[in-house]
Design an enzyme around this catalytic site. Structure first.
Site, PDB file in Angstrom:
ATOM      1  N   ASN A 139       0.867  -1.187   0.000  1.00 19.04           N
ATOM      2  CA  ASN A 139       0.000   0.000   0.000  1.00 19.04           C
ATOM      3  C   ASN A 139       0.899   1.231   0.000  1.00 19.04           C
ATOM      4  O   ASN A 139       1.493   1.576   1.018  1.00 19.04           O
ATOM      5  CB  ASN A 139      -0.886  -0.035   1.261  1.00 19.04           C
ATOM      6  CG  ASN A 139      -1.684   1.247   1.433  1.00 19.04           C
ATOM      7  OD1 ASN A 139      -1.820   2.041   0.510  1.00 19.04           O
ATOM      8  ND2 ASN A 139      -2.225   1.444   2.639  1.00 19.04           N
ATOM      9  N   TRP A 140       0.988   1.860  -1.165  1.00 19.33           N
ATOM     10  CA  TRP A 140       1.899   3.012  -1.294  1.00 19.33           C
ATOM     11  C   TRP A 140       1.325   4.284  -0.668  1.00 19.33           C
ATOM     12  O   TRP A 140       2.008   5.297  -0.600  1.00 19.33           O
ATOM     13  CB  TRP A 140       2.225   3.261  -2.776  1.00 19.33           C
ATOM     14  CG  TRP A 140       3.041   2.174  -3.413  1.00 19.33           C
ATOM     15  CD1 TRP A 140       3.558   1.055  -2.803  1.00 19.33           C
ATOM     16  CD2 TRP A 140       3.439   2.093  -4.781  1.00 19.33           C
ATOM     17  NE1 TRP A 140       4.246   0.292  -3.711  1.00 19.33           N
ATOM     18  CE2 TRP A 140       4.193   0.902  -4.939  1.00 19.33           C
ATOM     19  CE3 TRP A 140       3.234   2.899  -5.911  1.00 19.33           C
ATOM     20  CZ2 TRP A 140       4.738   0.516  -6.165  1.00 19.33           C
ATOM     21  CZ3 TRP A 140       3.772   2.521  -7.127  1.00 19.33           C
ATOM     22  CH2 TRP A 140       4.517   1.345  -7.257  1.00 19.33           C
ATOM     23  N   LYS A 141       0.087   4.266  -0.283  1.00 18.54           N
ATOM     24  CA  LYS A 141      -0.581   5.445   0.300  1.00 18.54           C
ATOM     25  C   LYS A 141      -0.401   6.663  -0.631  1.00 18.54           C
ATOM     26  O   LYS A 141      -0.309   6.482  -1.839  1.00 18.54           O
ATOM     27  CB  LYS A 141      -0.062   5.706   1.719  1.00 18.54           C
ATOM     28  CG  LYS A 141      -0.093   4.445   2.579  1.00 18.54           C
ATOM     29  CD  LYS A 141       0.099   4.731   4.037  1.00 18.54           C
ATOM     30  CE  LYS A 141       0.240   3.415   4.790  1.00 18.54           C
ATOM     31  NZ  LYS A 141       0.116   3.560   6.221  1.00 18.54           N
ATOM     32  N   SER A 183       3.595  -2.179  10.373  1.00 15.37           N
ATOM     33  CA  SER A 183       5.058  -2.144  10.529  1.00 15.37           C
ATOM     34  C   SER A 183       5.719  -3.489  10.231  1.00 15.37           C
ATOM     35  O   SER A 183       6.692  -3.879  10.875  1.00 15.37           O
ATOM     36  CB  SER A 183       5.445  -1.642  11.931  1.00 15.37           C
ATOM     37  OG  SER A 183       4.964  -0.326  12.107  1.00 15.37           O
ATOM     38  N   GLU A 207      -5.108  -5.338  10.766  1.00 16.46           N
ATOM     39  CA  GLU A 207      -4.118  -4.279  10.941  1.00 16.46           C
ATOM     40  C   GLU A 207      -4.381  -3.550  12.256  1.00 16.46           C
ATOM     41  O   GLU A 207      -5.198  -2.615  12.288  1.00 16.46           O
ATOM     42  CB  GLU A 207      -4.208  -3.280   9.785  1.00 16.46           C
ATOM     43  CG  GLU A 207      -3.945  -3.890   8.424  1.00 16.46           C
ATOM     44  CD  GLU A 207      -3.461  -2.839   7.447  1.00 16.46           C
ATOM     45  OE1 GLU A 207      -2.305  -2.948   7.022  1.00 16.46           O
ATOM     46  OE2 GLU A 207      -4.206  -1.899   7.147  1.00 16.46           O
ATOM     47  N   GLU A 221      -6.774   4.417   8.096  1.00 13.65           N
ATOM     48  CA  GLU A 221      -6.622   5.846   7.783  1.00 13.65           C
ATOM     49  C   GLU A 221      -7.899   6.397   7.156  1.00 13.65           C
ATOM     50  O   GLU A 221      -8.283   7.542   7.385  1.00 13.65           O
ATOM     51  CB  GLU A 221      -5.398   6.055   6.870  1.00 13.65           C
ATOM     52  CG  GLU A 221      -4.101   5.849   7.657  1.00 13.65           C
ATOM     53  CD  GLU A 221      -2.908   5.400   6.840  1.00 13.65           C
ATOM     54  OE1 GLU A 221      -2.927   5.503   5.595  1.00 13.65           O
ATOM     55  OE2 GLU A 221      -1.933   4.918   7.459  1.00 13.65           O
ATOM     56  N   GLY A 271       2.398   2.187  10.753  1.00 10.10           N
ATOM     57  CA  GLY A 271       3.292   3.335  10.584  1.00 10.10           C
ATOM     58  C   GLY A 271       3.996   3.750  11.864  1.00 10.10           C
ATOM     59  O   GLY A 271       4.597   4.819  11.927  1.00 10.10           O
ATOM     60  N   HIS A 284      -9.442   0.649   5.341  1.00  9.47           N
ATOM     61  CA  HIS A 284      -8.141   0.957   5.943  1.00  9.47           C
ATOM     62  C   HIS A 284      -8.346   1.935   7.114  1.00  9.47           C
ATOM     63  O   HIS A 284      -9.179   2.831   7.039  1.00  9.47           O
ATOM     64  CB  HIS A 284      -7.205   1.569   4.892  1.00  9.47           C
ATOM     65  CG  HIS A 284      -5.786   1.622   5.369  1.00  9.47           C
ATOM     66  ND1 HIS A 284      -5.341   2.586   6.238  1.00  9.47           N
ATOM     67  CD2 HIS A 284      -4.722   0.813   5.132  1.00  9.47           C
ATOM     68  CE1 HIS A 284      -4.060   2.369   6.505  1.00  9.47           C
ATOM     69  NE2 HIS A 284      -3.658   1.297   5.848  1.00  9.47           N
ATOM     70  N   GLY A 306       2.898  -1.219   4.300  1.00  7.78           N
ATOM     71  CA  GLY A 306       2.846   0.215   3.997  1.00  7.78           C
ATOM     72  C   GLY A 306       4.241   0.736   3.698  1.00  7.78           C
ATOM     73  O   GLY A 306       4.777   0.563   2.598  1.00  7.78           O
ATOM     74  N   GLY A 307       4.866   1.360   4.700  1.00  6.81           N
ATOM     75  CA  GLY A 307       6.167   2.011   4.516  1.00  6.81           C
ATOM     76  C   GLY A 307       7.192   1.154   3.783  1.00  6.81           C
ATOM     77  O   GLY A 307       7.871   1.632   2.862  1.00  6.81           O
TER      78      GLY A 307
HETATM   79  C1  PEP Z   1      -0.739   0.021   6.089  1.00 11.97           C
HETATM   80  O1  PEP Z   1      -0.877   1.204   5.891  1.00 11.97           O
HETATM   81  O2  PEP Z   1      -1.595  -0.777   5.682  1.00 11.97           O
HETATM   82  C2  PEP Z   1       0.441  -0.424   6.828  1.00 11.97           C
HETATM   83  C3  PEP Z   1       0.481  -1.663   7.250  1.00 11.97           C
HETATM   84  O3  PEP Z   1       1.432   0.508   7.030  1.00 11.97           O
HETATM   85  P1  PEP Z   1       2.885   0.254   7.672  1.00 11.97           P
HETATM   86  O4  PEP Z   1       3.411  -1.039   7.095  1.00 11.97           O
HETATM   87  O5  PEP Z   1       3.692   1.431   7.290  1.00 11.97           O
HETATM   88  O6  PEP Z   1       2.683   0.128   9.151  1.00 11.97           O
END
Ligand code: PEP
Length: 252
Positions: A10-12, A215, A169, A99, A175, A97, A236-237
């Protein structure tokens, strides 16, 4: 049961056009040998078409959108519909999600409408859910997750089950650099699978992939993916770096 193994990125709201195309190309080059692992890339809306063109004929690669409208078409300025996404090559859409829930106030009603739109358009859905830190600390995390599953999955058409992927999640892990421990992840994933038995039946519960997100990175993915009910990760990141993402793909 041989469930699909999936690593999704997920590049956001990150990358500009040239970065996005380069990143997708590098991920493709570094992970195409791992054909048994499904790789799903979720770029920002404007780059979906070109990423999809790059990935569409590559076995095991899929492209997704990070969101879709709860409406099919019409006077909804700025919205992007599920049929539009399908028409530019998207295979998947992320729904729920944390966010979107937190910043855009997406509630259960909105999320069910989005899921309905996605399935009608022929998109597969990755449905995200998870508890907040205070909920885990006060011991209500399973109840919260069960509600998030029930309010969506109880209205789901049974014939679309094979188009559904779940992503647990925990909000406190997204994040933050803080990851659920493998036992915490396994406990919750096993609990989710039991909820699926109650909502559907054992056969369906065994078939639905449940990803872990929060993470997850090249250092912790192997231990997490080793858990019997963890079928991969939503990243994500760490998905913004092709080397790191490819190490995660190799972690099964
Ligand atoms: C996400 O946004 O779905 C996610 C898991 O982010 P991160 O890996 O950065 O915690």
């Amino acid at each position: 049961m041989n469930r699909k193994k999936i690593v999704a990125g997920n590049w956001k709201m990150n990358t500009l056009y040239s970065d996005a195309i380069a990143l997708a190309g590098n991920i493709l080059a570094k992970t195409s040998a791992f054909k048994d692992i499904e790789k799903i890339i979720f770029p920002p809306f404007p780059f979906i078409n070109d990423v999809a063109i790059l990935l569409q004929s590559q076995p095991g690669f899929y492209t997704g959108a990070q969101n879709c409208s709860s409406f099919e078409k019409g006077a909804f300025t700025g919205e992007v519909s599920a049929p539009m996404l399908k028409s530019i090559g998207a295979n998947y859409v992320l729904i729920g999600h944390s966010e979107r829930r937190a910043y855009f106030k997406e509630d259960a009603k909105t999320l069910s409408l989005k899921i309905e739109q996605a399935f009608q358009a022929g998109l597969n859905v990755v449905y995200c859910f998870g508890e907040a830190l205070a909920e885990r600390k006060s011991g209500v995390h399973q109840r919260i997750v069960k509600t998030q599953l029930q309010e969506i999955l109880s209205v789901m058409p049974q014939d679309k089950i094979s188009d559904l992927v779940l992503a647990y999640e925990p909000v406190w892990a997204i994040g933050t650099g803080e990851t659920a421990t493998p036992p915490q992840a396994q406990d919750m994933h096993a609990f989710v699978r039991n909820c699926l038995v109650e909502l559907f039946n054992k056969e369906v519960a065994e078939q639905i992939p449940i990803l872990y997100g929060g993470s997850c990175n090249a250092r912790n993915a192997r231990e997490l993916f080793n858990c019997p009910d963890v079928d991969g990760g939503l990243i994500g990141g760490a998905s913004l770096n092709a080397d790191e993402f490819s190490e995660i793909v190799k972690s099964f």
